[in-house]
Motif scaffolding. Structure first.
Motif, mmCIF file in Angstrom:
data_model
loop_
_atom_site.group_PDB
_atom_site.id
_atom_site.type_symbol
_atom_site.label_atom_id
_atom_site.label_comp_id
_atom_site.label_asym_id
_atom_site.label_seq_id
_atom_site.Cartn_x
_atom_site.Cartn_y
_atom_site.Cartn_z
ATOM 1 N N ASP A 192 1.955 0.274 -2.618
ATOM 2 C CA ASP A 192 2.139 1.246 -3.697
ATOM 3 C C ASP A 192 3.496 1.086 -4.369
ATOM 4 O OD1 ASP A 192 -0.371 2.302 -3.309
ATOM 5 O OD2 ASP A 192 0.328 4.000 -2.101
ATOM 6 N N ASP A 193 4.553 0.865 -3.565
ATOM 7 C CA ASP A 193 5.871 0.708 -4.185
ATOM 8 C C ASP A 193 5.977 -0.605 -4.951
ATOM 9 O OD1 ASP A 193 5.959 -0.798 -1.805
ATOM 10 O OD2 ASP A 193 8.100 -0.448 -1.521
ATOM 11 N N ASP A 214 4.298 0.156 -8.222
ATOM 12 C CA ASP A 214 5.216 0.982 -9.020
ATOM 13 C C ASP A 214 6.293 0.120 -9.670
ATOM 14 O OD1 ASP A 214 3.855 3.315 -8.412
ATOM 15 O OD2 ASP A 214 5.224 3.877 -6.777
ATOM 16 N N ASP A 226 7.082 -0.365 -13.602
ATOM 17 C CA ASP A 226 8.423 -0.149 -14.159
ATOM 18 C C ASP A 226 8.861 -1.324 -15.019
ATOM 19 O OD1 ASP A 226 8.577 2.308 -12.903
ATOM 20 O OD2 ASP A 226 9.852 1.594 -11.253
#
Length: 72
Positions: A5-6, A9, A13
Motif C-alpha cells: 500500500d505504501d 501511495d 504521489d
C-alpha cells in the motif's frame, strides 16, 4: 511482483507531482520496473515487493519535481 500500500501511495504521489494522467501513470510504473523487466529471468528471486523504499530508490521525489518542471 506485488506493490504494498505504501508503495502504491508513493507511485501516486509521483504521478501527482508530475501531473500525469493514466498513460503517464503507466510510464511511472514502467520506469520503476525497467531493471526488473530485463533481469527477472536471471534473478533467483521469485517475489519482489514494491514498497515505498523500493519506489523511492528508483524514482526519488526530487526526480519527479524535475520532470514536473520540464513539462511546464
Amino acid at each position: 511482483m506485488t506493490f504494498s500500500d505504501d508503495g502504491l501511495d508513493q507511485i501516486v504521489d509521483i504521478a501527482l507531482k508530475i501531473r500525469t494522467g493514466a498513460r503517464g501513470l503507466r510510464a511511472v510504473v514502467e520506469r520503476i520496473l525497467r531493471e526488473e523487466m530485463f533481469a527477472l529471468r536471471r534473478l533467483k528471486t521469485r517475489q519482489i515487493v514494491g514498497d515505498a523504499q523500493y519506489v523511492i530508490e528508483r524514482i526519488p521525489l526530487e526526480s519527479a519535481d524535475e520532470r514536473k518542471e520540464e513539462t511546464t
